[in-house]
Structures are given as structure tokens and as C-alpha cells.
Design a protein around this motif. Structure first.
Motif, PDB file in Angstrom:
ATOM      1  N   THR A 165      -2.100   1.678   2.851  1.00  0.00           N
ATOM      2  CA  THR A 165      -3.174   1.305   3.777  1.00  0.00           C
ATOM      3  C   THR A 165      -4.427   2.167   3.635  1.00  0.00           C
ATOM      4  O   THR A 165      -5.415   1.921   4.316  1.00  0.00           O
ATOM      5  CB  THR A 165      -2.672   1.373   5.234  1.00  0.00           C
ATOM      6  OG1 THR A 165      -2.107   2.673   5.482  1.00  0.00           O
ATOM      7  CG2 THR A 165      -1.610   0.316   5.492  1.00  0.00           C
ATOM      8  N   TYR A 175       5.249  -3.776   0.079  1.00  0.00           N
ATOM      9  CA  TYR A 175       4.805  -3.407   1.425  1.00  0.00           C
ATOM     10  C   TYR A 175       3.299  -3.625   1.560  1.00  0.00           C
ATOM     11  O   TYR A 175       2.819  -4.176   2.559  1.00  0.00           O
ATOM     12  CB  TYR A 175       5.154  -1.946   1.712  1.00  0.00           C
ATOM     13  CG  TYR A 175       4.582  -1.416   3.016  1.00  0.00           C
ATOM     14  CD1 TYR A 175       5.249  -1.612   4.216  1.00  0.00           C
ATOM     15  CD2 TYR A 175       3.362  -0.737   3.039  1.00  0.00           C
ATOM     16  CE1 TYR A 175       4.727  -1.156   5.415  1.00  0.00           C
ATOM     17  CE2 TYR A 175       2.831  -0.270   4.228  1.00  0.00           C
ATOM     18  CZ  TYR A 175       3.506  -0.478   5.409  1.00  0.00           C
ATOM     19  OH  TYR A 175       2.968  -0.019   6.596  1.00  0.00           O
ATOM     20  N   THR A 231       1.104  -6.123   6.866  1.00  0.00           N
ATOM     21  CA  THR A 231       0.583  -4.770   6.660  1.00  0.00           C
ATOM     22  C   THR A 231      -0.933  -4.732   6.802  1.00  0.00           C
ATOM     23  O   THR A 231      -1.507  -3.733   7.222  1.00  0.00           O
ATOM     24  CB  THR A 231       0.991  -4.239   5.272  1.00  0.00           C
ATOM     25  OG1 THR A 231       2.408  -4.264   5.165  1.00  0.00           O
ATOM     26  CG2 THR A 231       0.481  -2.832   5.046  1.00  0.00           C
ATOM     27  N   GLN A 271      10.332   5.175   5.119  1.00  0.00           N
ATOM     28  CA  GLN A 271       9.509   4.123   5.716  1.00  0.00           C
ATOM     29  C   GLN A 271      10.327   3.249   6.659  1.00  0.00           C
ATOM     30  O   GLN A 271       9.862   2.894   7.753  1.00  0.00           O
ATOM     31  CB  GLN A 271       8.881   3.268   4.618  1.00  0.00           C
ATOM     32  CG  GLN A 271       8.094   2.070   5.120  1.00  0.00           C
ATOM     33  CD  GLN A 271       6.752   2.436   5.703  1.00  0.00           C
ATOM     34  OE1 GLN A 271       6.072   3.333   5.222  1.00  0.00           O
ATOM     35  NE2 GLN A 271       6.343   1.726   6.748  1.00  0.00           N
TER      36      GLN A 271
END
Length: 556
Positions: free
Chosen positions: A65, A135, A141, A212
Motif C-alpha cells: 500500500t 494481496y 486492498t 499478515q
């Protein structure tokens, strides 16, 4: 390399007065260093400690991110991808000891080292890479950089899906699969000439799957942070400081000389420079523009002027009148004196930008930027004419007042003040300046909550595509909210063709279309002026990275 620049204080002062803007820097009280020790000295316990400044609180220290240089400077030292870059810019094995690629360039097989571990002592496996990439692609996400994984077979289809019921099926089709703990198979949608370069970029870093899944918020605090690079995060005082320590689990730890790296978070370049002068910091980037001019004119031995791979520009929100009008956009661009900004405001050897792709990228022959040449001209009289015509087309008699938003930095402030005065003097329009924190600026750009905003882009890999794909329709970083079918078509050709000549021609055409439509205003191509203490050795500057200290050392 160092570059001399001749600067006379009286001449600069006269120029500033001519512009009519106030360029004086704000001053703040100088904070104490976090550990009370002088910078760069070996501590009483024998530790080698490097002190430097990250001028913003990271927005995210999760590889999936993260999206800005305030994130990546830390990530690049705390994590490592399948490959990494040497001080000479060569791509070499990282977590992967070697790899093979099929004759058609589609299938890559990476063989991981068997001795690699996470900072918590877990083994780094191929499953961690598969998990991390999927991910970032997961629509839930909402990763801004997910598009960098569209090179994978099925990557774009998965990330673009709005149907949760099909997520699992689409994820399974993404072209990354751990064949076993040490073998990662990657299948691309199309052969990609620069894919190996991408594997050293932070969106392609692994994430500890077990960590995670057990704690989705592991990346928010130092005591839960787990990484696989040369350093590990051991302290994070939010909006104040961060501490990295040598990761004893790193496979190449014998080449890591530093024991500790301390970041302070100071968004005022003058304050950071004062700390450097007081021996509280060992390296400072960015520098105040006036300091850059002074040091470069003296050829100061602590001053470095490294090449950069970044374009400085202004976003124009194309969804807001009158910036939806191409004539208005062109008028604003043509009324800026770029030479004056780089020579008298920034003073760091920057190059005026008349396109969006900086120098340093090979074309089929020669340099891409040199072959592009100047794609538009500065012309105040033509700008006045275009502004009048554009406003009339939008049913306006005059330009409304609007805001130019920039993030906290003395250089950005001085640029904004210079441009504000140029637009007032040359076009008779009023601009209000708005200063916000970097993350606030990013969030507002994504929300379309701005009129004009300061932008900058550092290339993620050495190919023109790292710039031209920013402004495709619906692109994650197309903050100008601009769309052009012909532009998108040329970007698609360049992404899918394996013919170097066809690829480069398509990207030249795309850049020409962008500059003809002017949804963003390029101002200059960066350099990277910074200072580093003489006792700090081994800092290097890849063309598309901040100064790297992975192999740095402290000498008495």
C-alpha cells in the motif's frame, strides 16, 4: 557528480524583488537530536549510527500500500525483493539467487536463496512473494500501485473486478505461483522488457504471509513490524522519529556496516539544514534552495549533486472549470518562465521541462528526452490570447480565483510563489497558495478535491513507460482526471510490443499528445542535491532512488 553553479546573492535578491513574491523561508526552533549524541560518531558502546531526515511521516510502510518517496526511502532498506540494485545501477540477485526466462519472455522462474529469513526468524519463501503480489492486486486492498502488477497474467482482471463472488477464481488465475518454498513461477500477460527491473521495486517486495494473516495491522507499529531487508524497524514515534537497526537475519549481513539508522521527521528544510550544521544529522535531502545555490557555487566537498529521474509538474483538475478547457491549460503553462525558476529559485542545476520524460532513458538511438526535444514553447502574448479564448468558450469573462496546493517544503513554497507571481504579472490572474502535509495532498488529489496541485514523479524503472502510463484513462495516479483515446492507444502499443522501435515511437507520440492537451504542467527535471558528512562513506544514488545507505559506513 558535482556541478558548479555561479550564484550572486544580490542578483538573486533583485530577481525575487522583481517577481514581487516573498521567498523568505520560515524558521523554527531547532529540535534536539533524539539520542543526544553527535551525528555520525561511533557511540560509547561502539555502534555505528547514521542520522538523517525523512521530511514526512510515512503514509504506509506496507509494501502493498506504500506510494510515495516518504514511504519508499525506509522500505528500500527494510525490505528486499527478488532482485536489488548495485551502486552502479546493475540489477543483481536479491532474495532470488538466480532465475530463468522462457524464449518468448512470458514465463520467469525465480529460485530463492535457502538461507533467507524474516526479521522474526521465519524463513522467507516463494509463498510470501505470491501472497504479497496477490494481496496488492486484491480489489479490497485498494492499493494505488496495484497497476504495477498488471504485467502479470490475469493481474488487471483481478484488480479491476467489482464482483466479490469471483475474487477467488480471478486470484487463482493471476500469473504468480509458488511451486515450492524456494521456487516462484511468474507468467506475464505480455513479454515486458523491463520486468526484471520491476522485481526490485517495492510493490514487488514479499510480505510475511503468516504475520499478515495473524495481524493485518502489523505494519503500523515498530513492535509488530517484520521485514526481510538489511535493516529492521525497531522504533517508530509517529510524526517524530524512526529507528532502523541492522537485521542480524539478513543473508548478506557481513556487508552491512551500520548498526543503527535514525530518521527524524522534519518538514522544514531550513530546520533540517540547521541540524546538519550542528552535527545532529549526517545527511540532508532535500536542501533549502538558497543553500543549494551557495554550496554549489563554492564546490563544497560535503555537497553532492546527483542525477535524478524525476519530473516536477502541476496537476490541473480537468473536472473543474475552467481547467477542463485546453486553451486555459496551455495559457497557464506558456506563462511560466522555467529558466528563471531553475536558475534563480531552485539553483540546483535542474533542467527546464518541455515534456514529461526526463533525460537518462535510452531510446532506440540516443537519449529519449533529447530526441523528444521541446514539445511546447513559452509565449506570454500567445498565453493571453488563449486564456481569453478559453474563458469565453466556458462562458466566463475573467479567470476566477483558484488555489494552488503544495505540500510542506521550502522548495515547493518558493516554486509556488514564483509561479503565482508569473501568472499575476503575465496573465493578470489571482492565485491563492495552500500549504498542506504531503499525505493530505495525496489524499485530496485522489478525491479530486483540488484545483491545481504540485506534483512530482520519480521513475520506478528505467523506461519511458514509467512516466507515460501515469495519465492513461482511469490510471491510479492520473490525478488530473484526463482522458484521451489516442493517448491510451499508444500506451497500449508500447506496453505490448516487443519491437523496440515501435515501442519508442508509440511513447513519443503519447508524450506529444499529452503536451498538446496539457492536462498537467511540467516545470523542470530534478537533480538530487544533498549534503553528507565526510566521515560517512559508501552512500550511493541510483538514478531512480533517494540516497541509499545500505552499504554506508562511519569512519573516524
Amino acid at each position: 557528480m558535482r556541478k558548479k553553479r555561479f550564484t550572486l546573492f544580490s542578483f538573486v535578491t533583485a530577481f525575487i524583488l522583481l517577481l514581487g513574491g516573498c521567498f523568505s523561508g520560515e524558521t523554527e526552533s531547532k529540535p534536539d537530536s533524539s539520542d543526544g549524541e553527535k551525528s555520525g560518531e561511533e557511540q560509547s558502546d561502539g555502534k555505528k549510527v547514521l542520522n538523517l531526515n525523512n521530511n514526512e511521516e510515512p503514509g504506509s510502510l506496507h509494501p502493498g500500500t506504500a506510494q510515495g518517496t516518504h514511504d519508499s526511502w525506509v522500505l528500500e532498506h527494510a525490505f528486499e525483493g527478488l532482485t536489488k540494485k548495485t551502486p552502479e545501477g546493475e540489477i543483481v540477485p536479491g532474495m532470488a539467487k538466480d532465475w530463468e526466462v522462457s524464449d518468448d519472455g512470458i514465463t520467469w522462474t525465480f529460485n530463492l536463496r535457502e538461507d533467507v529469513k524474516w526479521s522474526n526468524d521465519d524463513p522467507v519463501t516463494a509463498h510470501d512473494f505470491e501472497y504479497a503480489w496477490k494481496y496488492a492486486l486484491n480489489p479490497d486492498t485498494a492499493a494505488e500501485y496495484a497497476y504495477q502488477l498488471y504485467y502479470l497474467e490475469g493481474g488487471e482482471e483481478y484488480n479491476s473486478s467489482e464482483n466479490k463472488d469471483e475474487y477467488a477464481e480471478l486470484e487463482e488465475k493471476v500469473g504468480v505461483k509458488a511451486l515450492d518454498d524456494h521456487t516462484l513461477e511468474v507468467k506475464l500477460a505480455e513479454a515486458t522488457p523491463y520486468f526484471l527491473d520491476l522485481t526490485s521495486f517495492y510493490t514487488y517486495y514479499p510480505v510475511n504471509k503468516k504475520v499478515q494473516e495473524e495481524n493485518p495491522e502489523w505494519a503500523l507499529e515498530a513492535d509488530t513490524y517484520v521485514s526481510n531487508g538489511a535493516f529492521k524497524l525497531t522504533e517508530w514515534k509517529h510524526k517524530e522519529s524512526m529507528k532502523l537497526e541492522k537485521n542480524e537475519n539478513y543473508y548478506d549481513k557481513d556487508k552491512i556496516n551500520l548498526d543503527e539508522v535514525n530518521f527524524v521527521m522534519i518538514d522544514n528544510a531550513d530546520t533540517a539544514w540547521q541540524m546538519y550544521q550542528a552535527d545532529e544529522l549526517d545527511l540532508v535531502y532535500p536542501l533549502p534552495p538558497d543553500v543549494t545555490g551557495e554550496l554549489s557555487s563554492k564546490d563544497d566537498p560535503e555537497f553532492e549533486l546527483a542525477p535524478d529521474f524525476t519530473v516536477y509538474y502541476y496537476n490541473l483538475n480537468n473536472d473543474v472549470k475552467p481547467f477542463n478547457n485546453v486553451k486555459v491549460r496551455k495559457a497557464l503553462s506558456m506563462a511560466i518562465d522555467r529558466k528563471a525558476i531553475v536558475e534563480h529559485v531552485q539553483q540546483g542545476g535542474q533542467q527546464p521541462a518541455y515534456g514529461i520524460i526526463p533525460p537518462g532513458i535510452p531510446d532506440v538511438e540516443g537519449d529519449f528526452q533529447e530526441n523528444s526535444g521541446e514539445l511546447f514553447k513559452e509565449d506570454v502574448e500567445e498565453a493571453k490570447k488563449l486564456l481569453k479564448e478559453g474563458l469565453a468558450e466556458e462562458g466566463m469573462d475573467e479567470m476566477p480565483e483558484f488555489k494552488l496546493t503544495y505540500n510542506t517544503d521550502e522548495g515547493h513554497k518558493k516554486n509556488a510563489e514564483a509561479v503565482q507571481e508569473m501568472w499575476r504579472k503575465n496573465l493578470g490572474i489571482n492565485v491563492t497558495l495552500e500549504n498542506v502535509e504531503f499525505q493530505v495532498k495525496l489524499d485530496r488529489e485522489k478525491a479530486g478535491d483540488y484545483e491545481i496541485s504540485r506534483g512530482g514523479w520519480q521513475g520506478d524503472y528505467v523506461d519511458p513507460m514509467t512516466f507515460v502510463d501515469l495519465w492513461v484513462t482511469g490510471g491510479s495516479f492520473n490525478d488530473a482526471n484526463w482522458s484521451n483515446e489516442e493517448y491510451d492507444k499508444n500506451v497500449k502499443i508500447a506496453k505490448t510490443s516487443m519491437d523496440p522501435k515501435e515501442r519508442m515511437e508509440a511513447m513519443h507520440k503519447a508524450e506529444e499528445i499529452l503536451m498538446d492537451e496539457m492536462p498537467i504542467i511540467p516545470v523542470y527535471f530534478y537533480t538530487m542535491p544533498f549534503t553528507v558528512k565526510p566521515h560517512v562513506k559508501g552512500v550511493f544514488t541510483p538514478i531512480n532512488r533517494y540516497p541509499q545507505f545500505i552499504y554506508a559506513d562511519i569512519e573516524k
